[in-house]
Design a protein around this motif. Structure first.
Motif, PDB file in Angstrom:
ATOM      1  N   ALA A  34      10.479 -60.189  -0.699  1.00  0.00           N
ATOM      2  CA  ALA A  34      10.159 -61.136  -1.767  1.00  0.00           C
ATOM      3  C   ALA A  34       8.650 -61.248  -1.986  1.00  0.00           C
ATOM      4  O   ALA A  34       8.194 -62.170  -2.648  1.00  0.00           O
ATOM      5  CB  ALA A  34      10.749 -62.506  -1.437  1.00  0.00           C
ATOM      6  N   SER A  44      10.848 -56.119  -7.404  1.00  0.00           N
ATOM      7  CA  SER A  44      11.631 -54.986  -7.887  1.00  0.00           C
ATOM      8  C   SER A  44      11.116 -54.485  -9.234  1.00  0.00           C
ATOM      9  O   SER A  44      11.006 -53.273  -9.464  1.00  0.00           O
ATOM     10  CB  SER A  44      13.104 -55.394  -8.006  1.00  0.00           C
ATOM     11  OG  SER A  44      13.882 -54.324  -8.500  1.00  0.00           O
ATOM     12  N   ASP A  46      11.153 -69.696  -3.774  1.00  0.00           N
ATOM     13  CA  ASP A  46      12.177 -69.174  -4.668  1.00  0.00           C
ATOM     14  C   ASP A  46      12.323 -67.683  -4.375  1.00  0.00           C
ATOM     15  O   ASP A  46      11.845 -66.833  -5.123  1.00  0.00           O
ATOM     16  CB  ASP A  46      11.776 -69.422  -6.125  1.00  0.00           C
ATOM     17  CG  ASP A  46      12.901 -69.099  -7.093  1.00  0.00           C
ATOM     18  OD1 ASP A  46      12.774 -69.414  -8.278  1.00  0.00           O
ATOM     19  OD2 ASP A  46      13.898 -68.500  -6.658  1.00  0.00           O
ATOM     20  N   ILE A  47      12.988 -67.384  -3.279  1.00  0.00           N
ATOM     21  CA  ILE A  47      13.051 -66.005  -2.797  1.00  0.00           C
ATOM     22  C   ILE A  47      13.741 -65.079  -3.786  1.00  0.00           C
ATOM     23  O   ILE A  47      13.273 -63.954  -4.036  1.00  0.00           O
ATOM     24  CB  ILE A  47      13.770 -65.958  -1.433  1.00  0.00           C
ATOM     25  CG1 ILE A  47      12.935 -66.702  -0.385  1.00  0.00           C
ATOM     26  CG2 ILE A  47      14.030 -64.523  -1.002  1.00  0.00           C
ATOM     27  CD1 ILE A  47      13.581 -66.787   0.969  1.00  0.00           C
ATOM     28  N   LYS A  48      14.834 -65.513  -4.380  1.00  0.00           N
ATOM     29  CA  LYS A  48      15.576 -64.647  -5.295  1.00  0.00           C
ATOM     30  C   LYS A  48      14.715 -64.205  -6.469  1.00  0.00           C
ATOM     31  O   LYS A  48      14.686 -63.023  -6.841  1.00  0.00           O
ATOM     32  CB  LYS A  48      16.829 -65.369  -5.788  1.00  0.00           C
ATOM     33  CG  LYS A  48      17.732 -64.503  -6.653  1.00  0.00           C
ATOM     34  CD  LYS A  48      18.997 -65.255  -7.036  1.00  0.00           C
ATOM     35  CE  LYS A  48      19.899 -64.383  -7.903  1.00  0.00           C
ATOM     36  NZ  LYS A  48      21.140 -65.113  -8.288  1.00  0.00           N
ATOM     37  N   GLU A  49      14.006 -65.129  -7.072  1.00  0.00           N
ATOM     38  CA  GLU A  49      13.173 -64.803  -8.228  1.00  0.00           C
ATOM     39  C   GLU A  49      11.997 -63.910  -7.832  1.00  0.00           C
ATOM     40  O   GLU A  49      11.611 -63.006  -8.569  1.00  0.00           O
ATOM     41  CB  GLU A  49      12.654 -66.086  -8.889  1.00  0.00           C
ATOM     42  CG  GLU A  49      13.706 -66.846  -9.669  1.00  0.00           C
ATOM     43  CD  GLU A  49      14.356 -65.993 -10.748  1.00  0.00           C
ATOM     44  OE1 GLU A  49      13.610 -65.318 -11.496  1.00  0.00           O
ATOM     45  OE2 GLU A  49      15.593 -65.966 -10.819  1.00  0.00           O
ATOM     46  N   ARG A  50      11.441 -64.151  -6.655  1.00  0.00           N
ATOM     47  CA  ARG A  50      10.321 -63.315  -6.227  1.00  0.00           C
ATOM     48  C   ARG A  50      10.781 -61.890  -5.919  1.00  0.00           C
ATOM     49  O   ARG A  50      10.060 -60.928  -6.174  1.00  0.00           O
ATOM     50  CB  ARG A  50       9.624 -63.942  -5.016  1.00  0.00           C
ATOM     51  CG  ARG A  50       8.780 -65.154  -5.404  1.00  0.00           C
ATOM     52  CD  ARG A  50       7.937 -65.665  -4.257  1.00  0.00           C
ATOM     53  NE  ARG A  50       8.726 -66.337  -3.244  1.00  0.00           N
ATOM     54  CZ  ARG A  50       8.883 -65.910  -2.004  1.00  0.00           C
ATOM     55  NH1 ARG A  50       8.292 -64.810  -1.599  1.00  0.00           N
ATOM     56  NH2 ARG A  50       9.620 -66.596  -1.140  1.00  0.00           N
ATOM     57  N   ARG A  51      11.980 -61.743  -5.383  1.00  0.00           N
ATOM     58  CA  ARG A  51      12.519 -60.402  -5.144  1.00  0.00           C
ATOM     59  C   ARG A  51      12.652 -59.636  -6.463  1.00  0.00           C
ATOM     60  O   ARG A  51      12.406 -58.428  -6.535  1.00  0.00           O
ATOM     61  CB  ARG A  51      13.867 -60.481  -4.436  1.00  0.00           C
ATOM     62  CG  ARG A  51      13.765 -60.819  -2.955  1.00  0.00           C
ATOM     63  CD  ARG A  51      15.127 -60.741  -2.282  1.00  0.00           C
ATOM     64  NE  ARG A  51      15.034 -61.042  -0.871  1.00  0.00           N
ATOM     65  CZ  ARG A  51      14.715 -60.166   0.074  1.00  0.00           C
ATOM     66  NH1 ARG A  51      14.462 -58.907  -0.269  1.00  0.00           N
ATOM     67  NH2 ARG A  51      14.652 -60.522   1.330  1.00  0.00           N
ATOM     68  N   LYS A  52      13.060 -60.344  -7.516  1.00  0.00           N
ATOM     69  CA  LYS A  52      13.173 -59.712  -8.832  1.00  0.00           C
ATOM     70  C   LYS A  52      11.806 -59.249  -9.326  1.00  0.00           C
ATOM     71  O   LYS A  52      11.678 -58.163  -9.905  1.00  0.00           O
ATOM     72  CB  LYS A  52      13.792 -60.692  -9.839  1.00  0.00           C
ATOM     73  CG  LYS A  52      15.277 -60.940  -9.639  1.00  0.00           C
ATOM     74  CD  LYS A  52      15.803 -61.886 -10.722  1.00  0.00           C
ATOM     75  CE  LYS A  52      17.288 -62.155 -10.540  1.00  0.00           C
ATOM     76  NZ  LYS A  52      17.788 -63.109 -11.572  1.00  0.00           N
TER      77      LYS A  52
END
Length: 377
Positions: free
Chosen positions: A254, A91, A82-88
């Motif tokens: 991520a 951040s 879940d790349i998008k959530e891990r990037r969050k």
């Protein structure tokens, strides 16, 4: 030192878990089959992947007795990146918890080598890039002045590189995906081997391995079967540093799952190498940085009530012989006075708790304080 709020420590733990899950699920093809094989009395997981010609390719995964690895083998089909959530999460940890992140090129290099299998093959990230992982691991903010670097160092035991029966893609190809100007630096002792790579801007990547034999081997490159054509520079004291590394996540992209030395081993090792640096301007600056990193980690571990772990590593290194004792004593004597006044008495008390006598380690308690003393005749 300023504590990192528990909320963010929990987020970091979640990121570390999810990053490792994601790397595991993307490194291995779902069309393969996990099998076990025994090597020198220990069982390991491998992934067998069918080839178009009817054969199969076997890829090393990890030890069967590592519960994290075995759990992921058992749940492999259920793992999803879940790349998008891990990037969050990354951040948030950088912006709100003020945790350090590597310079972009450094992060890209570590990520490229991670994706190439370096950490899966039980390699260890060492040096200042590894130090950047310790604030999250220890739960405290560390001085950013100790985190600046223009290179990245990677280490692996030669015995592991030989035993895993697997290898990375060519290291130079991997690095050139990050920066096409990377080139091999022929080793000074034998130009047929490469332990170091450099980009046009001067960024250096070096591979290291412990030298546990004669000092004569330090100047000679060691072939490393698992490292995609790279050799490694043998160094004394490195076996202590990279023994039983821990998992961490580098706050880049991520999240990049890595193996780093345990903080107590990192701190004691920095004391040792700080005392053995050259005395030219470059060596003096590096020695100062080594001492700062060592003192900072030791103080953080004491603050986090991990003094017995620190004392354990201290005693193990001290028990290794005269050269180790001399280096540790010299390193401690050069640490900032305030840090030494905190570290020495705490080490002495922790050593007593571990049922050893501080004087065995040239520590002497006086009026609630402790100081280093010369070795007994």
């Amino acid at each position: 030192m300023q504590q990192i709020p528990h909320t963010y420590q929990t987020l970091y733990s979640e990121l570390a878990q999810r990053s490792l899950d994601a790397s595991f699920s993307t490194e291995f093809n779902v069309g393969g089959r996990f099998v076990t094989a025994e090597v020198k009395g220990r069982r390991y997981w491998y992934l067998d992947l069918p080839n178009p010609d009817g054969g199969k390719t076997r890829t090393y995964v990890g030890p069967v007795d590592d519960p994290e690895i075995t759990r992921r083998v058992e749940n492999f089909k259920d793992l999803k990146a879940d790349i998008k959530e891990r990037r969050k999460l990354v951040s948030t940890l950088i912006r709100e918890a003020y945790l350090p992140r590597p310079e972009r090129k450094t992060g890209d290099i570590v990520q490229a080598l991670a994706e190439a299998g370096f950490f899966r093959l039980r390699g260890v990230l060492v040096g200042t890039v590894a130090y950047q992982c310790y604030p999250a691991i220890l739960g405290v903010r560390l001085p950013s002045t100790s985190m600046v670097t223009g290179d990245a160092d990677f280490a692996q035991f030669h015995s592991i590189s030989t035993a895993v029966d697997d290898r990375m893609p060519p290291v130079l190809d991997t690095l050139r995906k990050v920066d096409p100007t990377f080139r091999e630096i022929p080793h000074q002792a034998d130009g047929r081997f490469t332990t170091q790579y450099s980009s046009r801007s001067g960024y250096k990547v070096e591979f290291l391995t412990p030298n546990t034999g004669s000092a004569d081997y330090e100047g000679r490159p060691t072939t490393m079967p698992a490292l995609g054509g790279a050799s490694a520079q043998p160094l004394r004291f490195l076996d202590f540093l990279i023994y039983e590394p821990i998992r961490a996540v580098l706050l880049h992209g991520a999240g990049v799952p890595v193996n780093v030395p345990s903080p107590e081993r990192y701190a004691i090792h920095k004391l040792i190498v700080a005392s053995r640096r050259r005395t030219d301007s470059d060596g003096t600056a590096k020695s100062r940085k080594d001492r700062m990193q060592a003192a900072t980690i030791m103080e953080a571990m004491i603050e986090q009530r991990q003094s017995e772990d620190l004392a354990d590593a201290f005693m193990e290194a001290y028990d290794r012989g005269p050269a180790w004792k001399d280096a540790i004593r010299k390193g401690l004597s050069q640490v900032d006075d305030d840090a030494r006044e905190t570290v020495l008495p705490t080490l002495a008390r922790a050593i007593r708790k571990l049922e050893r006598d501080p004087s065995e380690f040239d520590l002497e308690e006086r009026g609630g304080r402790a100081e280093t003393i010369g070795p007994r005749e």
